[in-house]
Motif scaffolding. Sequence first.
Motif, mmCIF file in Angstrom:
data_model
loop_
_atom_site.group_PDB
_atom_site.id
_atom_site.type_symbol
_atom_site.label_atom_id
_atom_site.label_comp_id
_atom_site.label_asym_id
_atom_site.label_seq_id
_atom_site.Cartn_x
_atom_site.Cartn_y
_atom_site.Cartn_z
ATOM 1 N N CYS A 129 -9.451 4.130 8.179
ATOM 2 C CA CYS A 129 -9.108 3.360 6.966
ATOM 3 C C CYS A 129 -7.599 3.205 6.834
ATOM 4 C CB CYS A 129 -9.670 4.041 5.720
ATOM 5 S SG CYS A 129 -11.460 3.953 5.560
ATOM 6 N N LEU A 130 -6.868 4.274 7.065
ATOM 7 C CA LEU A 130 -5.399 4.220 6.956
ATOM 8 C C LEU A 130 -4.794 3.278 7.989
ATOM 9 C CD1 LEU A 130 -4.490 7.936 6.233
ATOM 10 C CD2 LEU A 130 -4.301 5.988 4.671
ATOM 11 N N PHE A 131 -5.280 3.342 9.224
ATOM 12 C CA PHE A 131 -4.779 2.445 10.267
ATOM 13 C C PHE A 131 -5.013 0.979 9.909
ATOM 14 C CE2 PHE A 131 -5.302 5.748 13.874
ATOM 15 C CZ PHE A 131 -3.996 6.184 13.704
ATOM 16 N N ALA A 132 -6.072 0.698 9.191
ATOM 17 C CA ALA A 132 -6.455 -0.687 8.898
ATOM 18 C C ALA A 132 -5.791 -1.263 7.657
ATOM 19 C CB ALA A 132 -7.970 -0.782 8.745
ATOM 20 N N MET A 133 -5.153 -0.449 6.853
ATOM 21 C CA MET A 133 -4.600 -0.959 5.585
ATOM 22 C C MET A 133 -3.679 -2.165 5.753
ATOM 23 S SD MET A 133 -6.072 0.167 3.017
ATOM 24 C CE MET A 133 -4.997 -0.448 1.731
ATOM 25 N N PRO A 134 -2.753 -2.180 6.702
ATOM 26 C CA PRO A 134 -1.922 -3.398 6.851
ATOM 27 C C PRO A 134 -2.761 -4.642 7.140
ATOM 28 C CG PRO A 134 -0.943 -1.579 8.061
ATOM 29 C CD PRO A 134 -2.301 -1.115 7.602
ATOM 30 N N MET A 135 -3.763 -4.512 8.025
ATOM 31 C CA MET A 135 -4.606 -5.666 8.336
ATOM 32 C C MET A 135 -5.482 -6.035 7.147
ATOM 33 S SD MET A 135 -3.662 -6.728 11.164
ATOM 34 C CE MET A 135 -4.760 -8.088 11.012
ATOM 35 N N ALA A 136 -5.957 -5.039 6.415
ATOM 36 C CA ALA A 136 -6.804 -5.312 5.249
ATOM 37 C C ALA A 136 -6.017 -6.091 4.202
ATOM 38 C CB ALA A 136 -7.335 -4.009 4.669
ATOM 39 N N LEU A 137 -4.791 -5.693 3.976
ATOM 40 C CA LEU A 137 -3.971 -6.385 2.977
ATOM 41 C C LEU A 137 -3.576 -7.784 3.447
ATOM 42 C CD1 LEU A 137 -1.795 -3.391 1.772
ATOM 43 C CD2 LEU A 137 -3.734 -4.467 0.589
ATOM 44 N N SER A 138 -3.326 -7.943 4.737
ATOM 45 C CA SER A 138 -2.991 -9.281 5.231
ATOM 46 C C SER A 138 -4.213 -10.197 5.236
ATOM 47 C CB SER A 138 -2.371 -9.206 6.626
ATOM 48 O OG SER A 138 -3.334 -8.871 7.586
ATOM 49 N N ASN A 139 -5.396 -9.616 5.317
ATOM 50 C CA ASN A 139 -6.641 -10.376 5.319
ATOM 51 C C ASN A 139 -7.117 -10.723 3.904
ATOM 52 O OD1 ASN A 139 -8.996 -11.425 6.694
ATOM 53 N ND2 ASN A 139 -10.102 -9.668 5.894
#
Length: 144
Positions: A12-22
């Motif tokens: 989940c932590l690794f994905a936060m930048p991609m989640a926010l950009s998505n």
Amino acid sequence: FVSVLKSFAIGCLFAMPMALSNLKDSITTNALHWITQFWQPILALEAGIMEETWMRLFIIVFIYALISSKTTKKYIPILIALLISSVFFGFGHSNYISIHNCFNLTILYGLPMGILLIKRDFESAIGYHFIIDFVGAIGVLVSH
């Protein structure tokens, strides 16, 4: 159980930048138009588990098994399996966004989840997938 939750949280932590950009794409593409209830974003866990089981566990292992007997170099089958599963992931999501973005989906979403599976574990890949879908679903819910 604690190690499973820890791995999930790391994904989940690794994905936060991609989640926010998505987030903007999730709101504007109307792909998640069905999200109208406060509890529905948690369904992102189901998508994460199902898609990661299919794309990572099945596809990567299957392709690796097919190719590993054909070469003595151990990294070749892993790389090929990782790339093919990532491309399948990109094309599998092309109905939500244009076909031109399949390359971006492959590189920005499919490859990181495959690398997490290979370098860490399955739970990290699920966490990565979950948080991207979950943040998008929360964004859709709040924007209604």
